[in-house]
Design an enzyme around this catalytic site. Sequence first.
Site, PDB file in Angstrom:
ATOM      1  N   LYS A   1       0.822  -1.215   0.000  1.00  0.00           N
ATOM      2  CA  LYS A   1       0.000   0.000   0.000  1.00  0.00           C
ATOM      3  C   LYS A   1       0.858   1.268   0.000  1.00  0.00           C
ATOM      4  O   LYS A   1       2.083   1.196   0.209  1.00  0.00           O
ATOM      5  CB  LYS A   1      -0.917  -0.036   1.218  1.00  0.00           C
ATOM      6  CG  LYS A   1      -1.925  -1.186   1.185  1.00  0.00           C
ATOM      7  CD  LYS A   1      -2.870  -1.092   2.366  1.00  0.00           C
ATOM      8  CE  LYS A   1      -3.886  -2.217   2.341  1.00  0.00           C
ATOM      9  NZ  LYS A   1      -4.869  -2.072   3.428  1.00  0.00           N
TER      10      LYS A   1
ATOM     11  N   TYR B   1     -12.372  -1.866  -3.591  1.00  0.00           N
ATOM     12  CA  TYR B   1     -12.865  -1.952  -2.210  1.00  0.00           C
ATOM     13  C   TYR B   1     -14.384  -1.774  -2.127  1.00  0.00           C
ATOM     14  O   TYR B   1     -14.897  -1.380  -1.072  1.00  0.00           O
ATOM     15  CB  TYR B   1     -12.164  -0.912  -1.345  1.00  0.00           C
ATOM     16  CG  TYR B   1     -10.777  -1.316  -0.887  1.00  0.00           C
ATOM     17  CD1 TYR B   1     -10.585  -2.479  -0.139  1.00  0.00           C
ATOM     18  CD2 TYR B   1      -9.664  -0.534  -1.168  1.00  0.00           C
ATOM     19  CE1 TYR B   1      -9.323  -2.850   0.301  1.00  0.00           C
ATOM     20  CE2 TYR B   1      -8.385  -0.901  -0.730  1.00  0.00           C
ATOM     21  CZ  TYR B   1      -8.229  -2.064   0.005  1.00  0.00           C
ATOM     22  OH  TYR B   1      -6.971  -2.431   0.450  1.00  0.00           O
TER      23      TYR B   1
ATOM     24  N   ASN C   1      -1.943   0.110   6.966  1.00  0.00           N
ATOM     25  CA  ASN C   1      -1.487  -1.195   7.459  1.00  0.00           C
ATOM     26  C   ASN C   1      -0.615  -1.945   6.439  1.00  0.00           C
ATOM     27  O   ASN C   1      -0.573  -3.160   6.407  1.00  0.00           O
ATOM     28  CB  ASN C   1      -2.670  -2.039   7.939  1.00  0.00           C
ATOM     29  CG  ASN C   1      -3.652  -2.374   6.842  1.00  0.00           C
ATOM     30  OD1 ASN C   1      -3.451  -1.985   5.697  1.00  0.00           O
ATOM     31  ND2 ASN C   1      -4.692  -3.110   7.167  1.00  0.00           N
TER      32      ASN C   1
ATOM     33  N   HIS D   1      -2.173  -5.381   1.687  1.00  0.00           N
ATOM     34  CA  HIS D   1      -3.471  -6.047   1.558  1.00  0.00           C
ATOM     35  C   HIS D   1      -3.235  -7.501   1.159  1.00  0.00           C
ATOM     36  O   HIS D   1      -2.288  -7.794   0.436  1.00  0.00           O
ATOM     37  CB  HIS D   1      -4.306  -5.361   0.463  1.00  0.00           C
ATOM     38  CG  HIS D   1      -5.518  -6.153   0.078  1.00  0.00           C
ATOM     39  ND1 HIS D   1      -6.696  -6.097   0.779  1.00  0.00           N
ATOM     40  CD2 HIS D   1      -5.717  -7.046  -0.926  1.00  0.00           C
ATOM     41  CE1 HIS D   1      -7.576  -6.928   0.230  1.00  0.00           C
ATOM     42  NE2 HIS D   1      -7.005  -7.511  -0.812  1.00  0.00           N
TER      43      HIS D   1
ATOM     44  N   GLU E   1      -9.487 -10.813  -7.279  1.00  0.00           N
ATOM     45  CA  GLU E   1      -8.506  -9.747  -7.054  1.00  0.00           C
ATOM     46  C   GLU E   1      -7.268  -9.906  -7.944  1.00  0.00           C
ATOM     47  O   GLU E   1      -6.709  -8.913  -8.412  1.00  0.00           O
ATOM     48  CB  GLU E   1      -8.116  -9.710  -5.568  1.00  0.00           C
ATOM     49  CG  GLU E   1      -9.290  -9.269  -4.701  1.00  0.00           C
ATOM     50  CD  GLU E   1      -8.941  -9.153  -3.225  1.00  0.00           C
ATOM     51  OE1 GLU E   1      -7.798  -9.475  -2.829  1.00  0.00           O
ATOM     52  OE2 GLU E   1      -9.828  -8.719  -2.472  1.00  0.00           O
TER      53      GLU E   1
HETATM   54  P1  CMP Z   1      -7.360  -4.419   3.758  1.00  0.00           P
HETATM   55  O1  CMP Z   1      -6.967  -5.748   4.238  1.00  0.00           O
HETATM   56  O2  CMP Z   1      -6.754  -3.901   2.507  1.00  0.00           O
HETATM   57  O3  CMP Z   1      -8.964  -4.377   3.603  1.00  0.00           O
HETATM   58  C1  CMP Z   1      -9.736  -3.230   3.774  1.00  0.00           C
HETATM   59  C2  CMP Z   1      -8.942  -2.070   4.292  1.00  0.00           C
HETATM   60  O4  CMP Z   1      -9.720  -1.066   4.915  1.00  0.00           O
HETATM   61  C3  CMP Z   1      -8.022  -2.550   5.412  1.00  0.00           C
HETATM   62  O5  CMP Z   1      -7.009  -3.353   4.928  1.00  0.00           O
HETATM   63  C4  CMP Z   1      -7.603  -1.229   6.020  1.00  0.00           C
HETATM   64  O6  CMP Z   1      -6.629  -0.531   5.231  1.00  0.00           O
HETATM   65  C5  CMP Z   1      -8.938  -0.481   5.955  1.00  0.00           C
HETATM   66  N1  CMP Z   1      -9.695  -0.640   7.202  1.00  0.00           N
HETATM   67  C6  CMP Z   1     -10.304  -1.748   7.660  1.00  0.00           C
HETATM   68  N2  CMP Z   1     -10.925  -1.513   8.831  1.00  0.00           N
HETATM   69  C7  CMP Z   1     -10.695  -0.221   9.112  1.00  0.00           C
HETATM   70  C8  CMP Z   1     -11.064   0.630  10.182  1.00  0.00           C
HETATM   71  N3  CMP Z   1     -11.813   0.179  11.193  1.00  0.00           N
HETATM   72  N4  CMP Z   1     -10.666   1.911  10.145  1.00  0.00           N
HETATM   73  C9  CMP Z   1      -9.927   2.371   9.117  1.00  0.00           C
HETATM   74  N5  CMP Z   1      -9.539   1.601   8.060  1.00  0.00           N
HETATM   75  C10 CMP Z   1      -9.907   0.334   8.061  1.00  0.00           C
END
Ligand code: CMP
Length: 143
Positions: free
Chosen positions: A10, A50, A113, A116, A127
Amino acid sequence: MTERTLAILKPDCVQKGLQGKVIDHLLNAGFKIAAMKVVKLTRETAGEFYAVHKERPFYNDLLDFMTECEVVPMVLEKENAIPDLRETIGATDPAEAKEGTVRKLYADSKQNNIIHASDSPENAVIEVAFFFSTRELIENKTL
Ligand code: CMP
């Protein structure tokens, strides 16, 4: 069974220059890179990817984040790649991620984070096809 799954490094990973460290972590965990590219997502493309989170309160911020700079989608291959990649990267919230996981080591927040990973075989197929053509996914890459 050998599986393929989609990972995306990311914008926070790219901005911190952590692509090499994260890729090294994935290789050490036994994943093979079957395909990889660098792309800048548009808001429309990120929104499509998403779409399942469209109604969530974090959706708009997530699109802002995912379009900050280029990202690195990759197809990773190994036995049980889908659950094993989820295990290797750790929980969505780095505060809850296990020691030694990618997110525990490098992530700042639930949103930022680092990486993904597809969450099921059905989503892995969808995906992978979202980012890679059939031609890019051929077994031995002869061109
Ligand atoms: P990812 O695994 O890419 O899937 C959805 C993404 O949304 C997740 O990682 C985070 O980057 C984001 N995300 C999921 N939950 C939250 C949350 N509670 N608050 C902010 N971002 C979130």
